[in-house]
Design an enzyme around this catalytic site. Structure first.
Site, mmCIF file in Angstrom:
data_model
loop_
_atom_site.group_PDB
_atom_site.id
_atom_site.type_symbol
_atom_site.label_atom_id
_atom_site.label_comp_id
_atom_site.label_asym_id
_atom_site.label_seq_id
_atom_site.Cartn_x
_atom_site.Cartn_y
_atom_site.Cartn_z
ATOM 1 N N ARG A 105 -2.734 -2.291 -3.228
ATOM 2 C CA ARG A 105 -3.960 -1.545 -2.944
ATOM 3 C C ARG A 105 -3.912 -0.248 -3.752
ATOM 4 O O ARG A 105 -2.985 0.550 -3.617
ATOM 5 C CB ARG A 105 -4.070 -1.217 -1.465
ATOM 6 N N ARG A 141 -12.719 14.678 8.581
ATOM 7 C CA ARG A 141 -13.481 15.064 7.391
ATOM 8 C C ARG A 141 -14.894 15.482 7.776
ATOM 9 O O ARG A 141 -15.502 14.909 8.673
ATOM 10 C CB ARG A 141 -13.547 13.904 6.390
ATOM 11 N N GLU A 191 -8.156 -6.070 5.065
ATOM 12 C CA GLU A 191 -7.961 -5.682 3.673
ATOM 13 C C GLU A 191 -6.733 -6.346 3.058
ATOM 14 O O GLU A 191 -6.738 -6.703 1.875
ATOM 15 C CB GLU A 191 -7.865 -4.160 3.578
ATOM 16 N N HIS A 237 -13.339 2.337 0.326
ATOM 17 C CA HIS A 237 -13.332 1.231 1.299
ATOM 18 C C HIS A 237 -13.938 -0.045 0.707
ATOM 19 O O HIS A 237 -14.375 -0.927 1.431
ATOM 20 C CB HIS A 237 -14.119 1.595 2.580
ATOM 21 N N ASN A 244 0.868 -1.177 0.000
ATOM 22 C CA ASN A 244 0.000 0.000 0.000
ATOM 23 C C ASN A 244 0.904 1.226 0.000
ATOM 24 O O ASN A 244 1.481 1.583 1.030
ATOM 25 C CB ASN A 244 -0.912 -0.006 1.219
#
Length: 379
Positions: free
Chosen positions: A71, A221, A365, A160, A7
């Site tokens: 990823r 956020r 993940e 996601h 990643n």
């Protein structure tokens, strides 16, 4: 098969080596690590991956990497499933950089660096957006002029996806329901958070949109906001730039803006100690989550399960209670004792008379990327 999962961020590389034939999670994870300060102490991603390869020499004990899974945050509407990486794929990912300017350029550098470090090893790209490619057009389109979509790619993509996909499969198996017949609502709650409506085992709708900024109130956020707020601020404040506004919405909003901290554990502790700002932040956040859950329950024609996952979803029993206490109209009831029990496996935390089961399902993940990589390379 030994799979290296990578990643790549703009200034970091997170990696994990997995033996996909291992019987348990502990047996599967051979090594993992994080390399930071790329661009400062470490010149580039190629140098970072060379350091990673050196760090892996001891745990690999002479074994070689069989495949590499990457990823990739944004596949746009080009990639709807994992793909074997070649030059044309790298070019396409690079072309999609305007949709994810902080992520895709770093992914491209990582792909090229991995090719240089592990020549000849097959590589697979797994896209965060791919799982959401099943959203119908009336769900993913915005009500804006057509050229916004055709010229700029303005539509809802969702993120996601790897986590939502993985957790959906685990939950369906756990409940003994065929995935193709499984309707659910999945709440991936971490510092970044999103909710997905699952219909017949696929994504029907998801709370994030054109970017990961949309939807829920998150750690830093803002989540959903009236677009006119942004134009109004820009028109009234001559010193405000679009770049500064983007930073505020992505890095200085959410829990951080309301409670002064973006760590859910700290905010919960503050609320329990009587901090009114922390209480307001959690009221806002849990209300938004519950509102999406209610809406998505309608969207899928009645969910068969509510699933919590990711850092907050898996570990904050207090926040799960705040959310589920708002879902009484749906007949959803949480078992407070079961809710407080921690675990690293799928489990039910609802009462026996709850209208549908509430599950906590740990996401993974890296495992999902490794499995997708093996499946594609073997094929």
């Amino acid at each position: 098969m030994l799979v290296l999962v990578i990643n790549c961020g703009s200034s970091s590389v997170k990696y994990q080596v997995r033996d996909t034939e291992g019987a348990t999670e502990d047996a599967q994870v051979i090594a993992k690590g994080l390399i930071e300060n790329i661009g400062t102490k470490i010149p580039n991603h190629t140098a970072a991956l060379e350091l990673m390869a050196k760090d892996l020499e001891e745990p690999l004990h002479g074994k070689t990497i069989d495949a590499i899974g990457h990823r990739i945050v944004h596949g746009g509407d080009v990639f709807s499933q994992p793909v074997i990486i070649d030059e044309s794929v790298i070019e396409k990912i690079d072309e999609l950089s305007p949709l994810a300017p902080l992520h895709n350029p770093a992914h491209v550098q990582g792909l090229k660096a991995a090719t240089a470090t592990y020549p000849g090893v097959p590589q697979v790209a797994v896209f965060d957006t791919a799982f959401h490619a099943t959203m119908p057009e009336h769900v993913f389109r915005y009500a804006v002029p057509e050229n916004f979509y055709t010229d700029y790619g303005v539509r809802r993509y969702g993120f996601h996806g790897t986590s939502h996909d993985y957790v959906t499969g685990i939950a369906a198996d756990f409940l003994g329901i065929e995935r193709s017949e499984f309707n659910a609502v999945v709440a991936h709650l971490g510092n970044g958070a999103s909710i997905t409506a699952i219909e017949d085992g696929k994504c029907l709708d998801t709370s994030m949109g054109y970017t990961p900024l949309a939807g829920l109130v998150m750690g830093t956020r803002s989540g959903d906001i009236d677009p006119s707020v942004l134009t109004s601020v820009l028109m009234q404040d001559s010193t405000m730039t679009t770049e500064r506004l983007d930073t505020i919405l992505n890095k200085e909003s959410g829990l951080l803006a309301i409670a002064g901290n973006n760590d859910m554990r700290t905010v919960v502790d503050a609320m329990e100690a009587g901090d009114e700002r922390a209480k307001l932040a959690l009221d806002m956040t849990s209300y938004r989550v519950a509102k999406y859950i209610g809406g998505y329950n309608v969207a899928v024609g009645g969910a068969q399960a509510l699933i919590f996952t990711a850092g907050i979803g898996e570990n904050s029993h207090q926040f799960r209670t705040l959310v589920t206490d708002r879902l009484g109209a749906l007949g959803i009831k949480i078992d407070e004792e079961a809710n407080k029990v921690r675990g690293d496996h799928a489990r039910i935390i609802s009462t026996e008379d709850s209208a549908i089961p509430i599950l906590v399902v740990p996401t993974n993940e890296e495992k999902a990327i490794a499995e997708a990589t093996v499946e594609l390379v073997a094929a």
